[in-house]
Enzyme design. Structure first.
Site, PDB file in Angstrom:
ATOM      1  N   SER A 437      30.235  18.506  43.953  1.00 42.45           N
ATOM      2  CA  SER A 437      31.272  19.363  43.377  1.00 42.45           C
ATOM      3  C   SER A 437      31.698  18.956  41.975  1.00 42.45           C
ATOM      4  O   SER A 437      32.408  19.696  41.300  1.00 42.45           O
ATOM      5  CB  SER A 437      32.498  19.395  44.296  1.00 42.45           C
ATOM      6  OG  SER A 437      33.094  18.124  44.396  1.00 42.45           O
ATOM      7  N   LYS A 480      42.324  19.386  46.559  1.00 37.72           N
ATOM      8  CA  LYS A 480      42.072  19.237  45.123  1.00 37.72           C
ATOM      9  C   LYS A 480      43.163  19.917  44.292  1.00 37.72           C
ATOM     10  O   LYS A 480      43.618  19.380  43.277  1.00 37.72           O
ATOM     11  CB  LYS A 480      40.696  19.832  44.782  1.00 37.72           C
ATOM     12  CG  LYS A 480      39.529  19.059  45.365  1.00 37.72           C
ATOM     13  CD  LYS A 480      38.207  19.732  45.071  1.00 37.72           C
ATOM     14  CE  LYS A 480      37.044  18.940  45.657  1.00 37.72           C
ATOM     15  NZ  LYS A 480      35.735  19.582  45.419  1.00 37.72           N
TER      16      LYS A 480
END
Length: 540
Positions: A437, A480
């Site tokens: 990611s 996140k």
């Protein structure tokens, strides 16, 4: 006495259970006519009969019938986690309408200290059921679940039925803690034994090796907890409904501390019992959260508050018990806990070769400052791509894909390839980092290095890339995004495929951040560096 107790419950016993217990009595009768209690087999059969008759074959607690009372209880016990409590309410409602119906198994997945086990205990109280907790961390023996056969010396039933016997109810809330930390060994695979326990299609007749008969577990409310979802054995994961518990927001930690942690600590050290009032202003609790803890949950926060409360208890005794009120302030915190232990990584202005990424960890989200620099090639015909910061295999591969795309986009000439080597670094090198990611973050860091353009300040990003320059969806969006808000980020760039994941993000976070969704590398570069990226600057 044992036989009379059997006669009282024989009509509600399953056929196989009735057959087993009758055979035990017949064998005891034969042994009694011989050597009697002195026979080695006599105690084996007596112990089996005693365990058999002590199980709650027909005992259960009357369940709470009001869904509003259940929701109110959860709200009183647990601060925040509103979306999780809503899902739990949706899961409990069918059990109230049809208590005898078979339902799926809940699994709470989240970092340590976010209240996974406490949720189970609160659900048990709200439903007026008994509560059982069994830790599976490090369990490597199948017999812990299924028990031993009676033919073994010192045979015992499995822990599942032992706990059911102790609680004296066939419909408790049963929490299997740390289901992701079981281990397979030469003594069997405990996760395989759990399949029958947790499968609603099978657990109406769970067979423990020691009992040697089916016991109905279908009325038990099973809940599992885990820190990392992909560490749960796939066959078990397929049988469970996953509910993810993210880390708490700072405001939620503040509320939890005021409502639960501070009162509990004051009782624990004895100040409440002596009518001492200790005042923890919000600024004091926030200082502890920001500078003395680094966690997604509140476990370390509770320890710090208890540590301060012990100091206050000593202060109370030193003054002969004459103090009736203690006012805490930030200076007192430092005198009790020492210098701050953590300096949170906040968003700072970016420079050439720097991009801000977002990462998921078992303890919540974090921000990453991906840094890249040129350095002279050791040999004229040898290019080096140095990657440091304890990056693991998947991340290293994503970095190579990012480098390939950047070279193509900046028009780097082949002869330039050998002039300078590249060093890519992610700080906090003692912490392992892996996953795809960070691909778009690495790409933007390298693009900034090659073009000498500076990434947009206070913008964080996450997303996997491929060589066709697509930006692919990633996981851990909620954690996140929470990390971005904590660090002072103003804008977050996410893959277009992750737009539905914002549904799970708390409203206060969505209101405080601007979200930008991209599906290609060109779109991402336009967001990070501006529209003029059609004509890249030359490599320098």
């Amino acid at each position: 006495k044992r036989f009379h107790k059997f006669l009282e419950i024989k009509d509600i016993l399953p056929d196989d259970a009735r057959k087993v217990i009758v055979e035990d009595f017949e064998r005891l009768k034969i042994l009694g006519e011989g050597r009697g209690p002195s026979s080695a087999d006599y105690s084996v059969f007596i112990n089996h009969v005693d365990f058999f008759l002590s199980l709650p074959w027909n005992k259960e607690n009357e369940q709470e019938k009001s869904i509003e009372n259940v929701k109110n209880k959860l709200d009183d016990d647990i601060a925040g986690q509103d979306s999780v409590k809503q899902r739990i309410g949706d899961y409990i409602a069918p059990k109230m309408l049809n208590p005898k119906g078979r339902a799926g198994i809940l699994c709470f997945v989240g970092p340590p200290g976010v209240g996974k086990t406490y949720f189970g205990a609160s659900i048990a109280q709200a439903l007026n059921r008994k509560f059982i907790r069994m830790s599976l961390g490090g369990v490597s023996d199948e017999a812990e679940i299924r028990g031993h056969r009676r033919t073994y010396i010192g045979a015992l039933p499995g822990k599942v039925l032992q706990y059911i016997k102790q609680c004296e109810s066939k419909n408790p809330v049963f929490v299997f803690d740390e289901i992701d930390k079981m281990e397979r060994s030469s003594r069997g695979d405990p996760s395989a034994a759990l399949l029958e326990v947790l499968d609603p299609e099978q657990n109406h007749s769970f067979t423990d090796h020691y009992l040697d008969a089916g016991f109905d577990l279908s009325q038990v409310f099973f809940i599992c907890t885990a820190n990392v979802e992909h560490d749960i054995p796939p066959a078990l994961r397929d049988r469970m409904d996953i509910i993810r518990l993210p880390g708490y927001l700072e405001t939620e930690k503040l509320e939890i501390a005021k409502k639960f942690l501070v009162p509990k600590a004051l009782v624990e050290v004895g100040l409440t019992q002596n009518d001492v009032k200790v005042i923890f202003p919000d600024e004091v609790i926030l200082k502890i959260i920001r500078e003395y803890t680094r966690e997604a949950g509140v476990r370390d926060l509770a320890r710090r508050i208890t540590q301060i409360s012990r100091k206050n208890a000593g202060k109370f005794l030193q003054h002969g018990g004459s103090i009736k009120s203690i006012q805490m302030n930030p200076e007192t915190v430092e005198s009790f806990l020492g210098p701050p232990k953590h300096r949170r990584e906040d968003a700072k202005l970016t420079g050439v070769g720097v991009a801000i990424g977002l990462a998921w960890t078992p303890y919540g989200g974090e921000i990453l400052r991906v840094q890249s620099r040129f350095f002279p090639a050791v040999k004229k015909d040898e290019f080096t791509f140095s990657q440091t910061g304890l990056q693991k295999e998947v991340m290293l591969e994503a970095n190579k894909a990012a480098l390939t795309i950047v070279r193509n986009k900046t028009g780097q000439k082949e002869e330039d390839t050998w002039l300078k080597s590249i060093h890519l670094h992610i700080p906090e090198g003692a912490i392992p980092k892996d996953g795809p990611s960070a691909g778009i973050t690495t790409l933007c860091s390298l693009y900034s290095l090659f073009t000498r353009k500076i990434a947009k300040p206070f913008l964080a990003m996450t997303g996997e890339i491929d060589l066709e320059e697509n930006i692919l969806p990633i996981g851990g969006v909620k954690e996140k995004v929470i990390a971005a808000m904590r660090a002072g980020i103003k804008e977050v760039m996410l893959p277009s495929g992750n737009e539905p994941d914002l549904h799970d993000v708390p409203k206060e976070i969505k209101d405080s951040l601007k979200f930008i969704f991209v599906s290609t590398v060109d779109e991402a570069l336009n967001v990070v560096f501006g529209k003029e990226n059609k004509e890249p600057s030359p490599v320098s």
